[in-house]
Design a protein around this motif. Structure first.
Motif, PDB file in Angstrom:
ATOM      1  N   ALA A  35       5.739   4.933   1.766  1.00 42.56           N
ATOM      2  CA  ALA A  35       5.482   6.101   1.135  1.00 42.56           C
ATOM      3  C   ALA A  35       6.205   6.857   0.644  1.00 42.56           C
ATOM      4  O   ALA A  35       7.122   7.413   0.013  1.00 42.56           O
ATOM      5  CB  ALA A  35       4.521   6.465   1.089  1.00 42.56           C
ATOM      6  N   TYR A  36       6.296   7.480   1.858  1.00 45.89           N
ATOM      7  CA  TYR A  36       7.409   8.813   2.355  1.00 45.89           C
ATOM      8  C   TYR A  36       9.035   8.439   1.980  1.00 45.89           C
ATOM      9  O   TYR A  36       9.749   8.798   1.096  1.00 45.89           O
ATOM     10  CB  TYR A  36       7.798   8.924   4.078  1.00 45.89           C
ATOM     11  N   LEU A  37       9.268   6.716   2.179  1.00 50.56           N
ATOM     12  CA  LEU A  37      11.054   6.256   1.090  1.00 50.56           C
ATOM     13  C   LEU A  37      10.490   5.954  -0.188  1.00 50.56           C
ATOM     14  O   LEU A  37      11.656   6.096  -0.814  1.00 50.56           O
ATOM     15  CB  LEU A  37      10.632   5.200   1.936  1.00 50.56           C
ATOM     16  N   VAL A  70       0.999  -1.452  -0.024  1.00 48.99           N
ATOM     17  CA  VAL A  70       0.267   0.301   0.032  1.00 48.99           C
ATOM     18  C   VAL A  70       1.088   1.239   0.034  1.00 48.99           C
ATOM     19  O   VAL A  70       1.092   2.573  -0.790  1.00 48.99           O
ATOM     20  CB  VAL A  70      -0.876   0.104   1.598  1.00 48.99           C
ATOM     21  N   GLY A  71       1.844   1.929   0.872  1.00 43.62           N
ATOM     22  CA  GLY A  71       2.404   2.231   0.874  1.00 43.62           C
ATOM     23  C   GLY A  71       3.655   2.753  -0.362  1.00 43.62           C
ATOM     24  O   GLY A  71       4.065   3.753  -1.019  1.00 43.62           O
ATOM     25  N   PHE A  72       3.574   1.616  -1.624  1.00 41.64           N
ATOM     26  CA  PHE A  72       4.493   1.756  -2.795  1.00 41.64           C
ATOM     27  C   PHE A  72       3.801   2.185  -3.330  1.00 41.64           C
ATOM     28  O   PHE A  72       4.395   3.357  -3.932  1.00 41.64           O
ATOM     29  CB  PHE A  72       5.157   0.743  -2.896  1.00 41.64           C
ATOM     30  N   ALA A  73       2.662   1.814  -3.788  1.00 44.01           N
ATOM     31  CA  ALA A  73       1.832   2.195  -3.892  1.00 44.01           C
ATOM     32  C   ALA A  73       1.458   3.877  -4.633  1.00 44.01           C
ATOM     33  O   ALA A  73       0.888   4.149  -5.067  1.00 44.01           O
ATOM     34  CB  ALA A  73       0.097   1.357  -4.302  1.00 44.01           C
ATOM     35  N   LEU A  74       1.029   3.919  -2.893  1.00 47.55           N
ATOM     36  CA  LEU A  74       1.105   5.365  -2.831  1.00 47.55           C
ATOM     37  C   LEU A  74       2.048   6.506  -2.855  1.00 47.55           C
ATOM     38  O   LEU A  74       2.251   7.103  -3.577  1.00 47.55           O
ATOM     39  CB  LEU A  74       0.992   5.375  -0.929  1.00 47.55           C
ATOM     40  N   GLY A  75       2.902   6.158  -2.297  1.00 45.58           N
ATOM     41  CA  GLY A  75       4.283   6.504  -2.734  1.00 45.58           C
ATOM     42  C   GLY A  75       4.581   6.790  -4.344  1.00 45.58           C
ATOM     43  O   GLY A  75       5.128   7.408  -5.702  1.00 45.58           O
ATOM     44  N   ALA A  76       4.393   5.330  -5.030  1.00 47.22           N
ATOM     45  CA  ALA A  76       4.760   5.885  -6.534  1.00 47.22           C
ATOM     46  C   ALA A  76       3.685   6.730  -7.285  1.00 47.22           C
ATOM     47  O   ALA A  76       4.421   7.422  -7.775  1.00 47.22           O
ATOM     48  CB  ALA A  76       4.863   4.526  -7.221  1.00 47.22           C
ATOM     49  N   SER A 123      10.128   0.504   0.009  1.00 49.43           N
ATOM     50  CA  SER A 123       9.001   0.306   0.505  1.00 49.43           C
ATOM     51  C   SER A 123       8.915  -1.046   2.167  1.00 49.43           C
ATOM     52  O   SER A 123       8.676  -0.302   2.748  1.00 49.43           O
ATOM     53  CB  SER A 123       8.045   0.636  -0.003  1.00 49.43           C
ATOM     54  N   VAL A 124       9.821  -2.091   1.563  1.00 51.35           N
ATOM     55  CA  VAL A 124       9.728  -2.763   2.191  1.00 51.35           C
ATOM     56  C   VAL A 124      10.783  -2.389   3.509  1.00 51.35           C
ATOM     57  O   VAL A 124       9.629  -2.504   4.941  1.00 51.35           O
ATOM     58  CB  VAL A 124      10.550  -4.423   1.984  1.00 51.35           C
ATOM     59  N   ALA A 139       8.445   0.409   5.539  1.00 54.37           N
ATOM     60  CA  ALA A 139       7.664  -0.883   6.449  1.00 54.37           C
ATOM     61  C   ALA A 139       8.128  -1.088   7.586  1.00 54.37           C
ATOM     62  O   ALA A 139       6.919  -1.106   8.670  1.00 54.37           O
ATOM     63  CB  ALA A 139       6.736  -1.846   5.343  1.00 54.37           C
ATOM     64  N   ILE A 140       9.120  -2.122   7.454  1.00 47.29           N
ATOM     65  CA  ILE A 140       9.786  -2.251   8.799  1.00 47.29           C
ATOM     66  C   ILE A 140       9.840  -1.732  10.281  1.00 47.29           C
ATOM     67  O   ILE A 140       9.438  -1.715  10.725  1.00 47.29           O
ATOM     68  CB  ILE A 140      11.369  -3.079   8.353  1.00 47.29           C
ATOM     69  N   ILE A 141      10.948  -0.915   9.494  1.00 45.49           N
ATOM     70  CA  ILE A 141      11.432   0.584  10.409  1.00 45.49           C
ATOM     71  C   ILE A 141      10.013   1.428  10.732  1.00 45.49           C
ATOM     72  O   ILE A 141       9.755   1.591  12.242  1.00 45.49           O
ATOM     73  CB  ILE A 141      12.107   1.326   9.694  1.00 45.49           C
TER      74      ILE A 141
END
Ligand code: ADP
Ligand code: MG
Lengths: 294, 262
Positions: free
Chosen positions: A165-167, A100-106, A225-226, A229-231
């Motif tokens: 997403a920020y990353l 989700v973060g990747f999709a958002l960030g991309a 993004s992985v 998410a972990i951080i």
């Protein structure tokens, strides 16, 4: 009339199969080499008693087979079940946040890149802040995001996705911007000769020209993004993901280092899986002469 | 009414005068070649006609309207030296690009693309990507794309300059066939005297520093031109005439003349 031959399909398929087999073989050779390197280093350092750069023993460098064996053991940390089941569940949870973060960030990165490419003023005004955003350490941003979104009653996992997403957005924004400017000068003139509108130039020329650049960024961002998410799971005290597992197994490290190593292994595999998905998408989406790929 | 009317056009790039007070009228159905040494302003003149660059002074009328309006009305198609095909589009998608921009519906586009494929003899290659084709085939796609929307005017900037002699001669024949078939007006930039004479109804000879038209040679070879045209005495006379015109306009007439008569 046809001075050139378009490759025959049968020939091409045979070549593809051959190349794929070669790659798989190479993959296993490298894997075996890494394994040998790890065990060799370990054996040598223990045998010679070397202490630099660090002391080698079963807690700093467990046997590779011990790490794999740990995956099948029942975990020492409460919740029960084999370690591998726990880790796969955690990986699935983290994967959701990262995806989700990747999709958002991309998406944000792409839109930002396109926007910036269209206006010099916007580019001058915004780009410094976009760059500055990445100099703030993620560990400082993460708690703020979690607390702030928490007050808005957003699900915790979504806060983590926002951190991922920020990353993600930055490399995509920068490479989209670069790619948008990479369109061939003649190709642009051609568009002008057809009286194409700004939108048509963007969608039919600039974005397709930018795709190889965008995918280069997506590949970086997919793994980022992985990590994000972990951080992100750490300050939001989410227990269900790989970040949570890392915290727990960290506390058990001196007792049983293999569990943390096994977790790292799964995290790495998750990152690789993300990377491969993007690689596949690139193969499907980007049509370019072999020499024009970046 | 002339298709292109260039009226006292001057184009400067900073201190460099690329075109100086150019006057040129091109009538409907003409095949005009622009020839001259490298840097004499051929491409610039062509780009001015297509409103790809503006004039410093003077004006250009295309199809009875300012060049800018003609461009917006899609009155001309253009072909560059490199085919400038879009890598991510198949041959047929490349040909239909201008049709998409002109909002033709899918069915009409497909029909026209098929027609163009046949015209440039590329039927069967529609699903290939450009990089899978030879240079000559790519240039044929580029011509098909330029002609797909039936422009009144075809602007070509050394379209066959990068091709080998055999391919070039074959494409010359094809271009003439297409020109007769489509009835459009062609402005064709070339380095090759023989090519200019063979194709054109008129050859416009340009000279550099500043770019000017030094002379115009009427080509009175019979139509249609065939392979035999290249062997007629009149063809050689005209080639000589253009060569001499080129050298008269050149910087060092003494040395150039010796070469021309040799
Ligand atoms: N965009 C440009 N900026 C500056 N100088 C240019 C530009 N385009 C062409 N010129 C100059 O104008 C002159 C004519 O160029 P061009 O029309 O390309 O010549 P040709 O096509 O006959 O070789 C050359 O000296 C070239 O360097
Ligand atoms: Mg030129």
């Amino acid at each position: 009339m046809s001075a050139i031959a378009v490759e025959r399909p049968g020939e091409r398929r045979a070549q593809t199969v051959l190349r794929a087999t070669g790659r798989v073989a190479l993959f296993f050779v490298v894997l075996a080499a890494l394994w040998a390197l790890w065990e060799g280093y370990r054996a040598l350092w223990i045998h010679e008693g070397w202490t630099r750069p660090f002391v080698v023993d079963s807690s700093t460098m467990p046997h590779v087979h011990d790490i794999f064996r740990a995956l099948w053991r029942h975990s020492s940390s409460g919740t029960g079940g084999r370690l591998i089941t726990q880790l796969l569940k955690a990986a699935a949870f983290t994967a959701k946040e990262a995806a989700v973060g990747f999709a958002l960030g991309a998406s944000v990165g792409f839109v930002l890149g396109v926007l910036l490419s269209q206006s010099r003023i916007l580019q001058r005004g915004l780009l410094p802040y976009v760059v500055a955003s990445q100099t703030v350490p993620i560990l400082a941003v993460a708690p703020i995001v979690v607390v702030y979104l928490g007050t808005l009653h957003v699900a915790a996992w979504f806060s983590v996705a926002v951190i991922a997403a920020y990353l993600t957005f930055f490399p995509v924004a920068i490479n989209t911007l670069r790619g948008m400017h990479s369109a061939d000068r003649r190709a642009l003139e051609l568009m002008r000769s057809y009286a194409a509108s700004r939108w048509e130039v963007i969608w039919k020329l600039r974005v397709p020209s930018a795709l190889p650049y965008i995918f280069a960024a997506l590949k970086v961002s997919a793994t980022a993004s992985v990590v994000g998410a972990i951080i992100g799971e750490l300050p939001s005290s989410i227990q269900d993901g790989l970040g949570g597992k890392i915290i727990v197994f960290n506390q058990y490290y001196s007792l049983d280092p293999t569990q943390l190593w096994a977790t790292n292994l799964i995290a790495a595999l998750l990152g690789i899986a993300f990377f491969l998905v993007i690689l596949l998408a690139e193969k499907i989406v980007v049509r370019r002469a072999p020499e024009n790929l970046v | 009414m002339s298709v292109v009317h260039v009226d006292q056009v001057t184009k400067r790039f900073g201190r460099l005068t690329a075109l100086q007070e150019i006057d040129l009228s091109i009538e409907e159905g003409e095949f005009i070649s622009l020839i001259g040494p490298s840097g004499c302003g051929k491409s610039t003149l062509l780009r001015v006609m297509g409103d790809l660059t503006d004039t410093t002074e003077g004006k250009v009328i295309v199809n009875g309207k300012p060049a800018r309006q003609a461009r917006i009305d899609r009155d001309y198609g253009i072909v560059f030296q490199d085919a400038t095909l879009y890598d991510w589009r198949t041959v047929s998608k490349n040909i239909s690009l201008p049709l998409e921009l002109a909002r033709w519906d899918r069915k009409r586009r497909a029909a026209r693309v098929q027609e163009m494929l046949e015209l440039v003899e590329l039927d069967g290659f529609q699903d290939n990507y450009p990089w899978q084709l030879s240079g000559g085939m790519q240039q044929r796609v580029s011509i098909a794309r330029a002609l797909s929307f039936d422009p009144a005017l075809l602007l070509m900037d050394e379209p066959f300059g990068a091709l080998d002699e055999m391919t070039r001669e074959r494409l010359n024949m094809e271009l003439l066939r297409i020109w007769e078939h489509s009835g459009s007006t062609v402005v064709f930039v070339t380095h090759s005297i023989a090519e200019a004479v063979f194709l054109s109804t008129r050859v416009v000879v340009m000279s550099p520093r500043p770019g000017r038209i030094s002379s115009v040679v009427q080509i009175d070879l019979p139509q249609p031109r065939t392979a035999a045209t290249r062997e007629e005495p009149r063809f050689f006379e005209l080639v000589t005439e253009v060569r001499e015109a080129l050298h008269l306009g050149a910087d060092e007439p003494g040395r150039e003349r010796t070469e021309a008569t040799a």
